[in-house]
Motif scaffolding. Structure first.
Motif, PDB file in Angstrom:
ATOM      1  N   LYS A 224       7.474   1.372   5.883  1.00 54.47           N
ATOM      2  CA  LYS A 224       7.272   2.843   5.588  1.00 54.47           C
ATOM      3  C   LYS A 224       5.670   3.502   6.295  1.00 54.47           C
ATOM      4  O   LYS A 224       5.754   4.417   6.478  1.00 54.47           O
TER       5      LYS A 224
ATOM      6  N   VAL B  47       1.257   4.006  -1.853  1.00 50.17           N
ATOM      7  CA  VAL B  47       1.198   3.744  -0.491  1.00 50.17           C
ATOM      8  C   VAL B  47       1.653   5.046   0.320  1.00 50.17           C
ATOM      9  O   VAL B  47       1.059   5.602   1.376  1.00 50.17           O
ATOM     10  N   GLN B  48       2.594   5.590  -0.218  1.00 54.46           N
ATOM     11  CA  GLN B  48       3.093   7.081   0.496  1.00 54.46           C
ATOM     12  C   GLN B  48       2.188   7.961   0.263  1.00 54.46           C
ATOM     13  O   GLN B  48       1.885   8.690   1.208  1.00 54.46           O
TER      14      GLN B  48
ATOM     15  N   LEU C  34       5.308  -5.862   2.742  1.00 53.34           N
ATOM     16  CA  LEU C  34       6.302  -5.029   1.992  1.00 53.34           C
ATOM     17  C   LEU C  34       6.287  -3.597   2.318  1.00 53.34           C
ATOM     18  O   LEU C  34       7.398  -2.998   2.435  1.00 53.34           O
ATOM     19  N   HIS C  35       5.295  -3.182   2.666  1.00 53.93           N
ATOM     20  CA  HIS C  35       5.127  -1.771   2.835  1.00 53.93           C
ATOM     21  C   HIS C  35       4.736  -1.387   4.437  1.00 53.93           C
ATOM     22  O   HIS C  35       4.930  -0.251   5.032  1.00 53.93           O
TER      23      HIS C  35
ATOM     24  N   THR D 111       1.813   0.589  -4.511  1.00 55.96           N
ATOM     25  CA  THR D 111       3.145   0.543  -4.949  1.00 55.96           C
ATOM     26  C   THR D 111       3.719   1.306  -4.168  1.00 55.96           C
ATOM     27  O   THR D 111       3.058   2.044  -3.160  1.00 55.96           O
ATOM     28  N   LYS D 112       4.973   1.527  -4.194  1.00 54.12           N
ATOM     29  CA  LYS D 112       5.815   2.537  -3.016  1.00 54.12           C
ATOM     30  C   LYS D 112       4.987   3.893  -2.996  1.00 54.12           C
ATOM     31  O   LYS D 112       4.929   4.489  -2.097  1.00 54.12           O
ATOM     32  N   ALA D 113       4.801   4.360  -4.225  1.00 48.70           N
ATOM     33  CA  ALA D 113       4.453   5.632  -4.378  1.00 48.70           C
ATOM     34  C   ALA D 113       2.791   5.838  -4.053  1.00 48.70           C
ATOM     35  O   ALA D 113       2.678   6.770  -3.311  1.00 48.70           O
TER      36      ALA D 113
END
Ligand code: PGA
Length: 254
Positions: A56, A28-29, A52-53, A24-26
């Protein structure tokens, strides 16, 4: 130094993480932050996040390691191809490399040898390095057809090339991927020999990097890394945790 050598060098050994359809965004960060905290600049480390990632991950890890994409469109540049991502777009995003021929794309998504060959060419046309994955199924191994299968996959992807570009080959037996059952060091060493023989026959540098992938983890990496003809590891599940991925990198740098 040629691009081949700068992108896919044999030393230090390549450690690549295939993140597949995870994150998820979180998460992956968090994964990027964990990897960035423990990794000094190492261009022989590569990660392959979802499309998608990519942006980032490139922003967070681009100065630590290389970032690549898991797939590429068979179509060049740009155009009316809904859902597709071209090599030119990946290059524009700062990507270094792509995966082509992964067993999940061959066997789950039904990609043909012809499509794999086209994608590989598109990658090179766009100036990307290509990590070509090959590997036999369990039944092909049981039938004693492993060498034949690897030969066929290399020939269909690389035979009669007009264009050549940066290439690494990842030997990934289908039965070892995501199963917790890695190939033995003897099986890996023998397959790598066959692959190099075939690469030479096809007019490619038999000394280009050849990696192993399939259920690599912190516990078996050391044993696999002891195979001195192997130039690196392509890691799936164990690349999704910074701790295990960094530990595998550390083992490869000892
Ligand atoms: P695995 O995947 O390490 O989870 O077996 C490897 C790969 O598919 O590249």
């Amino acid at each position: 130094m040629t691009e081949q050598h700068t992108l896919f060098a044999k030393t230090p050994r390549i450690i690549a993480g295939n993140w597949k359809m995870h994150g998820t965004k979180a998460s992956v960060q968090a994964l990027c932050a964990g990897i960035a905290a423990g990794l000094r600049r190492d261009p022989a480390v590569m990660v392959f996040p979802s499309f998608l990632h990519l942006d980032k991950v490139q922003e967070m890890l681009g100065t630590h390691c290389r970032v690549g994409a898991q797939d590429i469109s068979q179509f060049p540049d740009q155009g009316a191809f809904t859902g597709e991502v071209s090599g030119a777009m990946l290059r524009d995003m700062g990507m270094a490399a792509i995966l082509v021929g992964h067993s999940e794309r061959r066997h789950v998504l039904g990609e043909s040898d012809q499509l794999i060959r086209l994608k590989l060419q598109r990658g090179w046309e766009a100036g990307l390095g290509v990590m070509l994955c090959v590997g036999e199924t369990a039944s092909e191994r049981d039938l004693g057809a492993t060498q034949e299968r690897l030969r066929h996959q290399l020939r269909s992807a690389l035979g009669q090339d007009k264009l050549k570009g940066p290439l690494a080959v990842a030997y990934e037996p289908v039965w070892a991927i995501g199963t917790g059952r890695s190939a033995t060091t003897e099986q890996v060493a023998l397959s790598l020999d066959w692959l190099r023989e075939e690469l030479a026959g096809l007019g490619h540098d038999p000394d280009l990097p050849v990696l192993y992938g399939g259920s690599v983890n912190m516990r078996n990496a050391e044993e696999l890394l002891a195979i001195d003809t192997m130039d690196g590891l392509l890691v799936g599940g164990a690349s999704l945790q910074a701790e295990s991925f960094l530990e595998i990198v550390a083992q490869a740098r000892r």
